[in-house]
Design a protein around this motif. Sequence first.
Motif, short mmCIF file in Angstrom:
data_model
loop_
_atom_site.label_atom_id
_atom_site.label_comp_id
_atom_site.label_asym_id
_atom_site.label_seq_id
_atom_site.Cartn_x
_atom_site.Cartn_y
_atom_site.Cartn_z
N GLN A 80 0.82 -1.21 0.00
CA GLN A 80 0.00 0.00 0.00
C GLN A 80 0.86 1.27 0.00
OE1 GLN A 80 -2.45 -0.57 3.47
NE2 GLN A 80 -3.71 -2.16 2.51
N GLU A 119 -5.20 0.89 -2.57
CA GLU A 119 -5.67 -0.24 -1.77
C GLU A 119 -5.14 -1.53 -2.36
OE1 GLU A 119 -9.85 -2.38 -0.30
OE2 GLU A 119 -9.91 -0.40 -1.26
N LYS A 120 -4.42 -2.27 -1.57
CA LYS A 120 -3.83 -3.53 -2.02
C LYS A 120 -3.95 -4.56 -0.91
CE LYS A 120 -0.45 -1.11 -4.93
NZ LYS A 120 -1.07 -1.40 -6.23
N SER A 137 -6.78 2.32 1.84
CA SER A 137 -5.72 2.57 0.87
C SER A 137 -4.53 3.23 1.55
CB SER A 137 -6.21 3.50 -0.25
OG SER A 137 -7.28 2.93 -0.95
#
Length: 406
Positions: A203, A285-286, A280
């Motif tokens: 992120q 956002e990951k 995020s």
Amino acid sequence: MIRGKNTVLGIIFLICSISLVSGCIRQSGENLTVAMSLAEKEWEVIRREVFSRFEKETGIKVRAYQIESGELATKLRALQKAGKSEIDLFAQDNMSLAPLVTQDLVWDISDHRKDIPPEVLPNLVRACTFGGKLFFMPFRPNVQITYINKEAFERYGLEKPRTWEELYRVARIFKEKEGVGRVVMKAYGGNATATQIYEFILQAGGDPYAFNDGGCIRAFSFLQRLKPYLSPESKRAKWDTVNTILARQEAYLASNWPFGVLILVEDYGLDFIDTYSGWSGPAGEKHVIGGDVFGIPANARNKGRALEFIAFTQRRDIQQILVSKLGWPSIREDAYTGVPEWQRGHFDSVKKALQKGVFRENVPWWPAYKKYIVRAFNDIVMDGADVRGTLNDYKMKLEKDKKLYQ
């Protein structure tokens, strides 16, 4: 002519009899030994809803036992060295696949890529591929979602945090209002902590394996800043204890795997639990896609039966069982139709998180990375050590240890 006709009929009868006997032998004598790492409730559903149905349809008796992810490679290696074959099929954490490939412990199933249903998500298949060869099959994708106590959020007029800064603000307000932190981070150690840090680094736009690049420094700096407002329960937080912490309302926000929905909402009846995909960082956002994949040991005796079971589990009806009974994300997008109304919002959270999902690069030296990234977390976040200097020190140790895995 009559004799010849009778002879032909006799041959046909004999062939049919042999086929019938063969079928009886299959039903009574064929076995498939499966190794998995599941929680007790998961085993109950798998045995009752999946194994029993497979046995009824095929006549193949499934023998299954628990083997932890970290022990699988050692077990397979020992069996191979001893010339024994006790496992026909295994489910393994997709973060622990590289050693199985590099040590030639898993069978190359590239010829069976064509057997994968087209409805199976393509990115899950790509994650099963090493060097252009298919060694694993999708089974159980997983991704962490964020759980919140919506009553506590409403009490203080707070919204679900969608960014790092909003997360910091929510954590600070809870601490100020209640005198104790109510946001949980997984500080227990092991894979739980390492996966959480990996996600924060993604992120932040960093390369987790670089260990000390700009993104790594940004992630650890933020977590260090967040630490004073974290729940003291963070020290015991991992995949299973998070559910208890949320149920007892010892914390109001935590990330965890989707199986917690069934425990908290269905089993415990906690209607104050809500979920969403998460927040995020500077780079967006990951989320780390985790979960298990199927593999067949290189020396397995019953490879054909193992492939038959894999194909069985990839069917839509079986995937729907795993979704509705276990709360597992599915390898198929069409498996979510028909789930109970109360589950749909939570599965929307899962699907959105999967859309932002990133597969961790499989490396044989993950155990060394995990060890040092967790130590860095303890030193920097929990104890307030210097970010850059600590990361530099542990990177040097990691580079040294990586040579042990070559």
